[in-house]
Enzyme design. Sequence first.
Site, PDB file in Angstrom:
ATOM      1  N   HIS A 150      41.600  38.181  39.122  1.00 41.19           N
ATOM      2  CA  HIS A 150      41.514  37.832  37.904  1.00 41.19           C
ATOM      3  C   HIS A 150      42.679  36.244  37.834  1.00 41.19           C
ATOM      4  O   HIS A 150      43.561  36.296  38.562  1.00 41.19           O
ATOM      5  CB  HIS A 150      42.155  38.782  36.919  1.00 41.19           C
ATOM      6  CG  HIS A 150      42.024  38.276  35.648  1.00 41.19           C
ATOM      7  ND1 HIS A 150      42.812  37.489  34.905  1.00 41.19           N
ATOM      8  CD2 HIS A 150      41.150  38.672  34.498  1.00 41.19           C
ATOM      9  CE1 HIS A 150      42.652  37.565  33.458  1.00 41.19           C
ATOM     10  NE2 HIS A 150      41.381  38.202  33.373  1.00 41.19           N
ATOM     11  N   GLN A 170      42.686  47.050  35.513  1.00 39.15           N
ATOM     12  CA  GLN A 170      41.099  48.014  35.117  1.00 39.15           C
ATOM     13  C   GLN A 170      41.298  49.271  35.874  1.00 39.15           C
ATOM     14  O   GLN A 170      40.292  49.589  36.052  1.00 39.15           O
ATOM     15  CB  GLN A 170      40.126  46.988  35.930  1.00 39.15           C
ATOM     16  CG  GLN A 170      39.968  45.505  35.364  1.00 39.15           C
ATOM     17  CD  GLN A 170      39.405  45.527  33.813  1.00 39.15           C
ATOM     18  OE1 GLN A 170      38.811  46.543  33.233  1.00 39.15           O
ATOM     19  NE2 GLN A 170      39.459  44.311  33.124  1.00 39.15           N
ATOM     20  N   ASP A 184      47.935  44.413  40.672  1.00 33.94           N
ATOM     21  CA  ASP A 184      47.191  44.214  39.062  1.00 33.94           C
ATOM     22  C   ASP A 184      46.445  45.519  38.794  1.00 33.94           C
ATOM     23  O   ASP A 184      45.203  45.492  39.160  1.00 33.94           O
ATOM     24  CB  ASP A 184      46.270  42.845  39.210  1.00 33.94           C
ATOM     25  CG  ASP A 184      45.665  42.680  37.816  1.00 33.94           C
ATOM     26  OD1 ASP A 184      45.574  43.669  37.084  1.00 33.94           O
ATOM     27  OD2 ASP A 184      45.179  41.523  37.623  1.00 33.94           O
ATOM     28  N   LYS A 198      43.555  47.667  27.097  1.00 33.60           N
ATOM     29  CA  LYS A 198      42.360  47.872  28.054  1.00 33.60           C
ATOM     30  C   LYS A 198      42.308  49.694  28.118  1.00 33.60           C
ATOM     31  O   LYS A 198      41.699  50.211  28.983  1.00 33.60           O
ATOM     32  CB  LYS A 198      42.510  47.401  29.293  1.00 33.60           C
ATOM     33  CG  LYS A 198      42.107  45.652  29.181  1.00 33.60           C
ATOM     34  CD  LYS A 198      42.184  45.102  30.634  1.00 33.60           C
ATOM     35  CE  LYS A 198      42.529  43.540  30.596  1.00 33.60           C
ATOM     36  NZ  LYS A 198      41.367  43.002  29.980  1.00 33.60           N
TER      37      LYS A 198
HETATM   38  N1  C6P Z   1      40.548  40.890  31.799  1.00 32.84           N
HETATM   39  C1  C6P Z   1      38.383  40.785  31.288  1.00 32.84           C
HETATM   40  O1  C6P Z   1      37.596  40.626  30.189  1.00 32.84           O
HETATM   41  P1  C6P Z   1      45.792  40.724  29.713  1.00 32.84           P
HETATM   42  O2  C6P Z   1      44.967  39.733  29.056  1.00 32.84           O
HETATM   43  O3  C6P Z   1      47.273  40.166  30.001  1.00 32.84           O
HETATM   44  O4  C6P Z   1      45.736  41.865  29.273  1.00 32.84           O
HETATM   45  O5  C6P Z   1      45.008  40.990  31.196  1.00 32.84           O
HETATM   46  C2  C6P Z   1      44.711  40.203  32.179  1.00 32.84           C
HETATM   47  C3  C6P Z   1      43.924  40.673  33.194  1.00 32.84           C
HETATM   48  C4  C6P Z   1      44.710  40.662  34.617  1.00 32.84           C
HETATM   49  N2  C6P Z   1      43.928  41.357  35.472  1.00 32.84           N
HETATM   50  C5  C6P Z   1      42.672  41.858  35.540  1.00 32.84           C
HETATM   51  C6  C6P Z   1      42.069  42.626  36.535  1.00 32.84           C
HETATM   52  C7  C6P Z   1      42.264  41.655  34.124  1.00 32.84           C
HETATM   53  O6  C6P Z   1      40.823  42.371  34.172  1.00 32.84           O
HETATM   54  C8  C6P Z   1      42.836  41.281  32.977  1.00 32.84           C
HETATM   55  C9  C6P Z   1      42.046  40.901  31.782  1.00 32.84           C
HETATM   56  C10 C6P Z   1      39.908  40.919  30.609  1.00 32.84           C
HETATM   57  O7  C6P Z   1      38.095  40.859  32.095  1.00 32.84           O
HETATM   58  C11 C6P Z   1      40.037  39.789  29.825  1.00 32.84           C
HETATM   59  S1  C6P Z   1      40.119  37.988  30.764  1.00 32.84           S
END
Ligand code: C6P
Length: 427
Positions: free
Chosen positions: A139, A220, A217, A243
């Site tokens: 990401h 997910q 990270d 999430k």
């Molecule tokens: N992905 C998606 O629709 P934040 O925005 O800081 O809570 O998370 C960022 C982030 C980092 N790593 C991964 C693997 C992610 O999936 C995400 C957030 C969302 O896939 C919003 S772009």
Amino acid sequence: MTAPASLAERERLAAAGALDVERLRASFPILDQEVHGHSLVYLDNAASSQRPEAVIEAVSDCYRTYYANAHRGVHALSERSTDEYEAARGKVARFVGAGKDSEIVFTRGTTESLNLVAQSYARPRLLPGDEVLLTEMEHHSNIVPWQLVCEQTGARVRAAPITDGGDLDLAAMAGLIGERTRVVAVAHVSNALGTVNDVAAVARLVRDRSDAAVVVDGAQAVPHMQVDVSALGCDFYAFSGHKMYGPGGIGALWGRGELLASMPPYHGGGAMITRVTFERTEYTVPPHRFEAGTPSIAPAIGLGVAVEFLESLGLERIERHEQALLSHSLEQLNDLPWVQVLGQPPGGESPRAAVLSLVIDGAHPHDAATILDEQGIAIRAGHHCAQPLMERLGVPATVRASFGMYNTHEEVDRLISGLHEVRRIFG
Ligand code: C6P
């Protein structure tokens, strides 16, 4: 939709250790609504999941009955806020298997957690020519912070390849780890493909070849599977509250205690110091060293309740239910030759979380999303903040359906009917 399960059927499922999804859904008030005249099918959980009543209630109770600034007052409300905030830290620490509560830093989410590691851990250590190794499935939150710190230090970003089937190529990754590798940063679960990376194997590869830090990270992963940071063998683990059925604006970074203790803060302000003069400042210990300013108190407390909610259901049961939804979806998608499912079924060794990234013949993902929305089905279309991955797979964007604990087999069927409608319109 099929009729609600009978009492006998629900008792049979409970005895088999299955989630009682019908009862579970009643805990999520937002799910009970119509969108464009259809009952809502919420399949955008990888972007943000929804919150159960218990989390909403905990946040609202904080504001209604005891909110005050934490770590600042001696009055009763401030002490109660401080106690609840620190209790939430303890719950989050236990949830990911942290050795000590002080190894959990509250942040705004995964993005801030990863920026914190890049600036506080990596920046003082990186030299020109050093390397930060990522993967092709990251990401943007696990790419851009590393690019920034590399620009600041003269280090460079490299990316381990993935296979055409969407698995991390561990052998190729091993070949990229060397003396100059200072950080290896990898997603536990891909937000765009659902690939579950074998983080423990990555950590072993890194330990055998370098003294690089292993940064994970986990955005997910934490809502969908049991995570134990010590079993993974990593050094840092980042995740977001919104999430994992918790509030927005809160997340966490787990870091090894000795590493956090060796790191300078990257934000300065109140509550992270022991002494300030105009000449210099002495910083306090972690985690407070990294929590400058008034923290997100009510959201942190809500996150603690979200963690308890997940634990009360059991991550294994949640995972089993979501895997059943994934299998049910794949069986039906198999019969639709005009839909390509990227990275599914697994081409290699890695399992998949319940994420479907679809390419539909003749239909742009945004048009497909609009047609699905008209049927009350919420999915995400786009590059999912993973542009290098899209480029690697040769597609500009996909339609992504991502499942959560409260989704049902009937909702899978609604998605499939929705795709037929997209096909009918764009034929
Ligand atoms: N992905 C998606 O629709 P934040 O925005 O800081 O809570 O998370 C960022 C982030 C980092 N790593 C991964 C693997 C992610 O999936 C995400 C957030 C969302 O896939 C919003 S772009």
